[in-house]
Design an enzyme around this catalytic site. Structure first.
Site, PDB file in Angstrom:
ATOM      1  N   TYR A 201       0.860  -1.193   0.000  1.00 56.38           N
ATOM      2  CA  TYR A 201       0.000   0.000   0.000  1.00 56.38           C
ATOM      3  C   TYR A 201       0.887   1.231   0.000  1.00 56.38           C
ATOM      4  CZ  TYR A 201      -5.027  -0.249   0.162  1.00 56.38           C
ATOM      5  OH  TYR A 201      -6.333  -0.338  -0.204  1.00 56.38           O
ATOM      6  N   GLU A 203      -0.470   4.834  -0.464  1.00 57.52           N
ATOM      7  CA  GLU A 203      -1.282   6.045  -0.701  1.00 57.52           C
ATOM      8  C   GLU A 203      -0.394   7.273  -0.592  1.00 57.52           C
ATOM      9  OE1 GLU A 203      -4.492   5.990   2.060  1.00 57.52           O
ATOM     10  OE2 GLU A 203      -5.644   4.530   0.914  1.00 57.52           O
ATOM     11  N   ASP A 347      -6.342  13.574 -25.271  1.00 61.98           N
ATOM     12  CA  ASP A 347      -6.400  12.170 -24.863  1.00 61.98           C
ATOM     13  C   ASP A 347      -5.663  11.388 -25.950  1.00 61.98           C
ATOM     14  OD1 ASP A 347      -6.977   9.538 -24.440  1.00 61.98           O
ATOM     15  OD2 ASP A 347      -9.097   9.840 -24.003  1.00 61.98           O
ATOM     16  N   THR A 373      -3.658   6.015 -22.027  1.00 67.40           N
ATOM     17  CA  THR A 373      -3.522   4.668 -21.470  1.00 67.40           C
ATOM     18  C   THR A 373      -2.069   4.275 -21.692  1.00 67.40           C
ATOM     19  OG1 THR A 373      -4.197   3.772 -23.605  1.00 67.40           O
ATOM     20  CG2 THR A 373      -5.892   3.918 -21.912  1.00 67.40           C
ATOM     21  N   LYS A 376      -1.766   0.558 -25.017  1.00 67.02           N
ATOM     22  CA  LYS A 376      -2.100   0.428 -26.444  1.00 67.02           C
ATOM     23  C   LYS A 376      -0.798   0.510 -27.253  1.00 67.02           C
ATOM     24  CE  LYS A 376      -6.838   2.068 -25.943  1.00 67.02           C
ATOM     25  NZ  LYS A 376      -7.055   2.662 -24.613  1.00 67.02           N
ATOM     26  N   ARG A 382      -1.853  -2.601 -18.564  1.00 64.30           N
ATOM     27  CA  ARG A 382      -3.124  -1.875 -18.600  1.00 64.30           C
ATOM     28  C   ARG A 382      -3.080  -0.804 -17.517  1.00 64.30           C
ATOM     29  NH1 ARG A 382      -5.706  -4.699 -22.024  1.00 64.30           N
ATOM     30  NH2 ARG A 382      -7.318  -3.124 -22.052  1.00 64.30           N
TER      31      ARG A 382
HETATM   32  N1  PLP Z   1      -9.373   7.282 -24.089  1.00 60.29           N
HETATM   33  C1  PLP Z   1      -9.366   6.719 -25.303  1.00 60.29           C
HETATM   34  C2  PLP Z   1      -9.190   7.588 -26.509  1.00 60.29           C
HETATM   35  C3  PLP Z   1      -9.536   5.344 -25.441  1.00 60.29           C
HETATM   36  O1  PLP Z   1      -9.566   4.800 -26.658  1.00 60.29           O
HETATM   37  C4  PLP Z   1      -9.695   4.555 -24.276  1.00 60.29           C
HETATM   38  C5  PLP Z   1      -9.863   3.088 -24.352  1.00 60.29           C
HETATM   39  O2  PLP Z   1     -10.057   2.475 -25.310  1.00 60.29           O
HETATM   40  C6  PLP Z   1      -9.707   5.191 -23.035  1.00 60.29           C
HETATM   41  C7  PLP Z   1      -9.549   6.558 -22.970  1.00 60.29           C
HETATM   42  C8  PLP Z   1     -10.013   4.441 -21.768  1.00 60.29           C
HETATM   43  O3  PLP Z   1      -9.067   3.532 -21.369  1.00 60.29           O
HETATM   44  P1  PLP Z   1      -9.414   2.387 -20.299  1.00 60.29           P
HETATM   45  O4  PLP Z   1     -10.072   1.287 -21.034  1.00 60.29           O
HETATM   46  O5  PLP Z   1      -8.067   2.046 -19.739  1.00 60.29           O
HETATM   47  O6  PLP Z   1     -10.302   2.994 -19.259  1.00 60.29           O
END
Ligand code: PLP
Length: 560
Positions: A201, A203, A347, A373, A376, A382
């Site tokens: 842990y 935090e 994002d 993320t 990918k 993950r």
């Molecule tokens: N943002 C985008 C553009 C995504 O394509 C994804 C997932 O496919 C996410 C956020 C969310 O990721 P997670 O599945 O880890 O929550």
């Protein structure tokens, strides 16, 4: 004492002789075969014995093949197994007293029955000397990793989960994965994910934790942060979000009040659930205005986006998508955000690996905040991550902990650090560019075979195929392709007339195939196999040939 015993065809006679000798001594023997002299593969039998010794279900093991060499090599891959090839009684005595050997290996082709029995006799009489120098050396052997760390213990403690993991491992090796949001991580990334850091842990943040005993996880988290900063040139990084969704929610919590307006790409045109879907927290807490691609080009029209932004007056503009195959113009988004007085969040979940490898323009320094993320194109575990300007650092950290999460997953943070170390290697640049070349090769081939590619092609790792002219839905196509071993997903295309559960399109991504080593030649062939599958529905003989070729391709390019 229980002894597990096995051989191959070269050692079966000696094995049977030893079984009788052991039984006469009233020792418990598990004879794991073989029971006939037919040719067998020695690793199968070495592994059967080694697994029992490794898990403690047998105290010791004995293996016999012609030379004893293959059996020794195979058995010694298992944790806690110390298999020793002994050709004389003196070697057996030394293997016990010096090396604390727990599996006796004999070379049946080099021993008479009497010699084998003499070695066994000496083996059973001898035990570890416990001398300090020998104990120290054994400890060094046992501290080194060996075998596939993921599963040897689970096999004996939880056979049901073990069996499912093994089947999934086989599925991954036997199929070709073209899901644009997936990848195959390295063994090093998996090892960190399966490490003892899961016990801790922590935090808080490095140097400021709510729990004691955090010195080493602090080191790990700082490494992850420093490496991410080096990769992307970010001022501040938070590596704790459990997912991409968690990272996006973390940003919204940090910079928005409920009721503020987010201006993001529509889900129907390639945006993500966390960009404003009505059931998602983003759509429930905030007002959402959406932009999309233009009819005809299926590409973002920045003049139109600017017009819409002026009308919507958002507090936050989100750039980034889950299904958009073209480059995103981050300087233009910056200019639009400045014109309407909005913050800009990018994002980059899908393209982070391409950005890291220089195969897609970077959102830095244009964005105020960047989320991603790590699993990918970036090819890590993950998880999620937020990168931002220093001025948002404190608010972002607070919005993750304690704002939306408790303890960080330190094993995942360690795995992110390992991934970032790999991304910093020069080979990752080559990988990122190859991902794009492979996607373009597939797009071109699909076009030559009469498939319509949304927006006319791709600049990144993915392509969207409009199947309307092929008289098949995305759902049917994905299911048919799975039957021949090609794994991808159905996907809505812009202005799709079909529901998201059926769709007119499929999405194809090359991050995974590129990791496995496929180049443009193989990607082109794969595109042909896709069209062959879709054009020969119901022709079982044809589909069987396609499936055989897909399997051969998968085996030629194993996943790490
Ligand atoms: N943002 C985008 C553009 C995504 O394509 C994804 C997932 O496919 C996410 C956020 C969310 O990721 P997670 O599945 O880890 O929550």
């Amino acid at each position: 004492m229980k002894i597990a015993l096995a051989a191959d065809h070269g050692g079966i006679d000696i094995k049977n002789l030893l079984r009788e000798a052991l039984t006469r001594r009233q020792l418990t023997v598990e004879d794991l075969g073989p029971n006939s002299p037919a040719s067998v593969d020695y690793p199968d039998f070495a592994q059967a014995v080694a697994k029992r010794v490794s898990s403690g279900s047998a105290d010791e093991g004995i293996l016999v093949c012609t030379t004893g060499i293959g059996m020794s090599i195979a058995a010694n891959r298992y944790p806690h197994v110390r298999a020793a090839l002994c050709l004389t009684p003196v070697m057996a005595e030394r293997a016990r007293t010096h090396n604390n050997a727990n599996v006796l290996v004999l070379g049946g082709g080099f021993l008479t029955p009497d010699q084998a029995l003499a070695i066994l006799d000496q083996w059973l009489k001898s035990s570890f000397s416990n001398e300090a120098r020998h104990a120290r050396r054994i400890a060094k052997i046992d501290s080194a990793p060996c075998g596939d760390l993921a599963t040897t213990t689970i096999e004996s403690t939880d056979p049901a989960v073990y069996a499912a993991i093994q089947r999934e491992a086989a599925r991954q090796q036997d199929t070709i994965g073209l899901i644009a949001s997936e990848n195959y991580v390295s063994r090093a990334v998996r090892e960190a994910q399966g490490s003892v850091l899961t016990n801790k842990y922590a935090e808080g943040y490095p140097g400021k934790r709510w729990y004691n005993g955090c010195a080493y996880v602090d080191e790990v988290e700082q490494l992850a942060i420093d490496r991410a900063k080096a990769i992307f040139g970010a001022e501040h990084v938070n590596v704790q979000p459990h997912s991409g969704s968690g990272a996006n929610i973390g940003v919204y919590l940090a910079v928005l009040k409920p009721g503020d307006t987010i201006f993001a790409m529509s889900l129907a045109h390639g945006g993500h659930l966390t960009h404003g879907h009505e059931l998602n927290l983003s759509g429930r807490l905030y007002k959402i205005a959406a932009y999309g691609v233009q009819p005809g080009t299926e590409i973002l029209d920045y003049d139109e986006i600017e017009r819409q932004a002026v009308a919507a007056r958002p507090r936050l503009i989100v750039a980034g998508a889950s299904a958009y195959p073209r480059l995103i113009d981050f300087p233009r988004f910056r200019a639009i955000a400045d014109r309407v007085g909005a913050l800009l969040m990018v994002d980059m979940a899908h393209i982070a690996g391409l950005v890291a490898g220089g195969a897609h323009p970077s959102p830095f320094p244009h964005a105020d905040l960047v989320t991603t993320t790590t699993h990918k194109t970036l090819r890590g575990p993950r998880g999620g991550m937020i990168l931002c300007r220093e001025q948002f650092a404190a608010d972002i950290d607070k919005s993750i902990f304690p704002g939306s999460q408790g303890g960080p997953l330190m094993h995942t943070v360690a795995s992110k650090a390992v991934c970032f170390g790999e991304v910093l290697q020069p080979s990752f640049k080559t990988y990122a560019h190859q991902v794009v070349r492979n996607a373009q090769a597939m797009a071109t081939t699909l076009q030559t075979r009469g498939c319509r590619i949304v927006s006319g092609g791709t600049d990144n790792h993915m392509l969207l195929v409009d199947l309307s002219n092929k008289n098949i839905t995305g759902k049917e196509a994905a299911a048919d392709l799975e039957k021949v071993g090609i794994i991808l997903n159905k996907n809505v295309i812009p202005f799709d007339k079909k529901s998201p559960f059926v769709t007119s399109g499929i999405r194809i991504g090359t991050p995974g195939t590129t990791t496995r080593g496929l180049g443009e030649t193989e990607s082109t062939r794969l595109a042909h196999l896709i069209v062959d599958t879709l054009e020969n529905r119901g022709d079982e003989a044809h589909l069987k040939r396609v499936a055989a070729e897909v399997l051969a391709l998968a085996h030629r390019f194993p996943a790490p």
